[in-house]
Motif scaffolding. Structure first.
Motif, PDB file in Angstrom:
ATOM      1  N   ASP A  83       0.809  -1.219   0.000  1.00  0.00           N
ATOM      2  CA  ASP A  83       0.000   0.000   0.000  1.00  0.00           C
ATOM      3  C   ASP A  83       0.844   1.271   0.000  1.00  0.00           C
ATOM      4  O   ASP A  83       0.435   2.285  -0.563  1.00  0.00           O
ATOM      5  N   THR A  84       2.026   1.241   0.610  1.00  0.00           N
ATOM      6  CA  THR A  84       2.851   2.454   0.591  1.00  0.00           C
ATOM      7  C   THR A  84       3.323   2.775  -0.815  1.00  0.00           C
ATOM      8  O   THR A  84       3.477   3.949  -1.174  1.00  0.00           O
ATOM      9  N   VAL A  85       3.542   1.766  -1.629  1.00  0.00           N
ATOM     10  CA  VAL A  85       3.909   1.986  -3.031  1.00  0.00           C
ATOM     11  C   VAL A  85       2.703   2.553  -3.785  1.00  0.00           C
ATOM     12  O   VAL A  85       2.838   3.485  -4.584  1.00  0.00           O
ATOM     13  N   ARG A  86       1.523   2.028  -3.500  1.00  0.00           N
ATOM     14  CA  ARG A  86       0.320   2.562  -4.157  1.00  0.00           C
ATOM     15  C   ARG A  86       0.104   4.025  -3.783  1.00  0.00           C
ATOM     16  O   ARG A  86      -0.258   4.840  -4.617  1.00  0.00           O
ATOM     17  N   TRP A  87       0.337   4.365  -2.500  1.00  0.00           N
ATOM     18  CA  TRP A  87       0.204   5.769  -2.108  1.00  0.00           C
ATOM     19  C   TRP A  87       1.237   6.632  -2.828  1.00  0.00           C
ATOM     20  O   TRP A  87       0.962   7.772  -3.198  1.00  0.00           O
ATOM     21  N   ALA A  88       2.436   6.110  -3.042  1.00  0.00           N
ATOM     22  CA  ALA A  88       3.449   6.851  -3.802  1.00  0.00           C
ATOM     23  C   ALA A  88       2.965   7.088  -5.229  1.00  0.00           C
ATOM     24  O   ALA A  88       3.195   8.162  -5.805  1.00  0.00           O
ATOM     25  N   ALA A  89       2.273   6.109  -5.795  1.00  0.00           N
ATOM     26  CA  ALA A  89       1.710   6.279  -7.141  1.00  0.00           C
ATOM     27  C   ALA A  89       0.642   7.378  -7.147  1.00  0.00           C
ATOM     28  O   ALA A  89       0.586   8.196  -8.072  1.00  0.00           O
ATOM     29  N   VAL A  90      -0.191   7.406  -6.114  1.00  0.00           N
ATOM     30  CA  VAL A  90      -1.193   8.475  -6.006  1.00  0.00           C
ATOM     31  C   VAL A  90      -0.503   9.829  -5.950  1.00  0.00           C
ATOM     32  O   VAL A  90      -0.892  10.779  -6.648  1.00  0.00           O
ATOM     33  N   ALA A  98      -4.681  16.250 -15.621  1.00  0.00           N
ATOM     34  CA  ALA A  98      -5.357  15.772 -16.828  1.00  0.00           C
ATOM     35  C   ALA A  98      -6.179  14.528 -16.519  1.00  0.00           C
ATOM     36  O   ALA A  98      -5.832  13.719 -15.653  1.00  0.00           O
ATOM     37  N   THR A  99      -7.272  14.379 -17.236  1.00  0.00           N
ATOM     38  CA  THR A  99      -8.108  13.184 -17.113  1.00  0.00           C
ATOM     39  C   THR A  99      -7.279  11.954 -17.474  1.00  0.00           C
ATOM     40  O   THR A  99      -6.472  11.993 -18.400  1.00  0.00           O
ATOM     41  N   ILE A 100      -7.485  10.884 -16.754  1.00  0.00           N
ATOM     42  CA  ILE A 100      -6.782   9.626 -17.002  1.00  0.00           C
ATOM     43  C   ILE A 100      -7.739   8.715 -17.755  1.00  0.00           C
ATOM     44  O   ILE A 100      -8.747   8.270 -17.205  1.00  0.00           O
ATOM     45  N   ALA A 101      -7.438   8.464 -19.003  1.00  0.00           N
ATOM     46  CA  ALA A 101      -8.309   7.654 -19.851  1.00  0.00           C
ATOM     47  C   ALA A 101      -8.065   6.168 -19.610  1.00  0.00           C
ATOM     48  O   ALA A 101      -7.033   5.767 -19.079  1.00  0.00           O
ATOM     49  N   GLY A 102      -9.036   5.380 -20.011  1.00  0.00           N
ATOM     50  CA  GLY A 102      -8.880   3.937 -19.955  1.00  0.00           C
ATOM     51  C   GLY A 102      -9.552   3.318 -18.743  1.00  0.00           C
ATOM     52  O   GLY A 102     -10.071   4.003 -17.870  1.00  0.00           O
ATOM     53  N   ASP A 103      -9.513   2.000 -18.735  1.00  0.00           N
ATOM     54  CA  ASP A 103     -10.130   1.238 -17.657  1.00  0.00           C
ATOM     55  C   ASP A 103      -9.084   0.944 -16.584  1.00  0.00           C
ATOM     56  O   ASP A 103      -8.154   0.171 -16.806  1.00  0.00           O
ATOM     57  N   HIS A 104      -9.241   1.588 -15.464  1.00  0.00           N
ATOM     58  CA  HIS A 104      -8.339   1.387 -14.336  1.00  0.00           C
ATOM     59  C   HIS A 104      -9.178   1.055 -13.104  1.00  0.00           C
ATOM     60  O   HIS A 104      -9.023   1.648 -12.036  1.00  0.00           O
ATOM     61  N   ALA A 105     -10.078   0.090 -13.292  1.00  0.00           N
ATOM     62  CA  ALA A 105     -11.057  -0.241 -12.263  1.00  0.00           C
ATOM     63  C   ALA A 105     -10.411  -0.617 -10.932  1.00  0.00           C
ATOM     64  O   ALA A 105     -10.890  -0.219  -9.872  1.00  0.00           O
ATOM     65  N   GLU A 106      -9.328  -1.375 -10.966  1.00  0.00           N
ATOM     66  CA  GLU A 106      -8.693  -1.786  -9.711  1.00  0.00           C
ATOM     67  C   GLU A 106      -8.091  -0.586  -8.994  1.00  0.00           C
ATOM     68  O   GLU A 106      -8.192  -0.472  -7.773  1.00  0.00           O
ATOM     69  N   ALA A 107      -7.476   0.310  -9.726  1.00  0.00           N
ATOM     70  CA  ALA A 107      -6.906   1.516  -9.110  1.00  0.00           C
ATOM     71  C   ALA A 107      -8.010   2.371  -8.497  1.00  0.00           C
ATOM     72  O   ALA A 107      -7.878   2.856  -7.366  1.00  0.00           O
ATOM     73  N   VAL A 108      -9.115   2.539  -9.217  1.00  0.00           N
ATOM     74  CA  VAL A 108     -10.239   3.333  -8.721  1.00  0.00           C
ATOM     75  C   VAL A 108     -10.850   2.668  -7.492  1.00  0.00           C
ATOM     76  O   VAL A 108     -11.145   3.321  -6.496  1.00  0.00           O
ATOM     77  N   ARG A 109     -11.020   1.353  -7.548  1.00  0.00           N
ATOM     78  CA  ARG A 109     -11.581   0.621  -6.409  1.00  0.00           C
ATOM     79  C   ARG A 109     -10.700   0.782  -5.177  1.00  0.00           C
ATOM     80  O   ARG A 109     -11.174   1.119  -4.096  1.00  0.00           O
ATOM     81  N   TRP A 110      -9.387   0.549  -5.351  1.00  0.00           N
ATOM     82  CA  TRP A 110      -8.466   0.629  -4.215  1.00  0.00           C
ATOM     83  C   TRP A 110      -8.459   2.031  -3.619  1.00  0.00           C
ATOM     84  O   TRP A 110      -8.571   2.192  -2.409  1.00  0.00           O
ATOM     85  N   LEU A 111      -8.346   3.038  -4.455  1.00  0.00           N
ATOM     86  CA  LEU A 111      -8.276   4.403  -3.950  1.00  0.00           C
ATOM     87  C   LEU A 111      -9.587   4.817  -3.287  1.00  0.00           C
ATOM     88  O   LEU A 111      -9.589   5.465  -2.246  1.00  0.00           O
ATOM     89  N   GLY A 112     -10.716   4.411  -3.868  1.00  0.00           N
ATOM     90  CA  GLY A 112     -12.008   4.697  -3.242  1.00  0.00           C
ATOM     91  C   GLY A 112     -12.120   4.075  -1.864  1.00  0.00           C
ATOM     92  O   GLY A 112     -12.630   4.687  -0.918  1.00  0.00           O
ATOM     93  N   GLU A 113     -11.617   2.852  -1.719  1.00  0.00           N
ATOM     94  CA  GLU A 113     -11.671   2.170  -0.420  1.00  0.00           C
ATOM     95  C   GLU A 113     -10.691   2.762   0.589  1.00  0.00           C
ATOM     96  O   GLU A 113     -10.989   2.848   1.774  1.00  0.00           O
ATOM     97  N   ALA A 138     -15.744   9.723  -9.717  1.00  0.00           N
ATOM     98  CA  ALA A 138     -16.774  10.425  -8.937  1.00  0.00           C
ATOM     99  C   ALA A 138     -17.735   9.426  -8.292  1.00  0.00           C
ATOM    100  O   ALA A 138     -18.135   9.597  -7.139  1.00  0.00           O
ATOM    101  N   ASP A 139     -18.090   8.365  -9.023  1.00  0.00           N
ATOM    102  CA  ASP A 139     -18.961   7.331  -8.451  1.00  0.00           C
ATOM    103  C   ASP A 139     -18.266   6.619  -7.289  1.00  0.00           C
ATOM    104  O   ASP A 139     -18.887   6.342  -6.258  1.00  0.00           O
ATOM    105  N   ALA A 140     -16.977   6.333  -7.447  1.00  0.00           N
ATOM    106  CA  ALA A 140     -16.229   5.677  -6.368  1.00  0.00           C
ATOM    107  C   ALA A 140     -16.127   6.591  -5.155  1.00  0.00           C
ATOM    108  O   ALA A 140     -16.248   6.136  -4.013  1.00  0.00           O
ATOM    109  N   LEU A 141     -15.942   7.882  -5.389  1.00  0.00           N
ATOM    110  CA  LEU A 141     -15.869   8.833  -4.284  1.00  0.00           C
ATOM    111  C   LEU A 141     -17.213   8.926  -3.567  1.00  0.00           C
ATOM    112  O   LEU A 141     -17.275   8.904  -2.338  1.00  0.00           O
TER     113      LEU A 141
END
Length: 182
Positions: A83-90, A98-113, A138-141
């Protein structure tokens, strides 16, 4: 100022030294961006979490627009086991808006949680802004705010403040959660 020869550390035999040098040099414009990128990108997949963190911070400080750098950051956010590496990515994604295009469902899920975890201190505003850059962010938030408020019947002051801050940052993108806050 950086000491003379600091950029030579990018060629050190120790991956941790190279990654940390890339991070510092990227922050201080101490070496050409291409050289920093060439050193940091492979290190973003290193076995050591500390090396990955420094490498992600380095590529996050470089001028936006490089698909390989963005890809490395998104890969870490979406699947790193630490998780500390994921926070570094955030944090690395926080250097751009800029808007991040594409399907990044796992990233959105993890960050929302994780957004409302106790580890959010000092990261919340930037992490909220990063989450909103993704399709579905926005839905995840909205779901994250509702979950926190529904799961905390006492509605502690820090949780209420964080939820309020998230609504302020997101504006009308999370309009559906406003009744929950009343």
């Amino acid at each position: 100022p950086l000491p003379p020869g600091a950029a030579t550390l990018l060629d050190d035999s120790d991956a941790a030294v190279r990654a940390h040098a890339a991070r510092i040099l990227a922050l201080r414009d101490g070496a050409p961006a291409a050289k920093i990128r060439d050193v940091a990108l492979p290190l973003a997949r290193a076995g050591d979490a500390g090396v990955r963190i420094d490498a992600l911070h380095a590529v996050g400080c470089l001028p936006p627009g490089d698909g390989d750098s963005l890809g490395a950051i998104l890969a870490a956010l979406g699947s790193d086991p630490d998780d500390t590496v994921r926070w570094a990515a955030v944090e690395a994604l926080g250097h751009d808006d800029a808007t991040i295009a594409g399907d990044h469902a796992e990233a959105v899920r993890w960050l929302g949680e994780k957004l409302f975890d106790s580890e959010r201190i000092g990261r919340f505003d930037g992490a909220t802004r990063v989450l909103l850059r993704f399709p579905g962010g926005a839905d995840a938030l909205t779901a994250s705010i509702a979950t926190v408020l529904d799961s905390k019947p006492d509605r502690s002051i820090p949780d209420l403040n964080a939820a309020r801050d998230a609504v302020v940052i997101a504006g009308p993108r999370v309009a559906g959660v406003r009744p929950t806050l009343v």
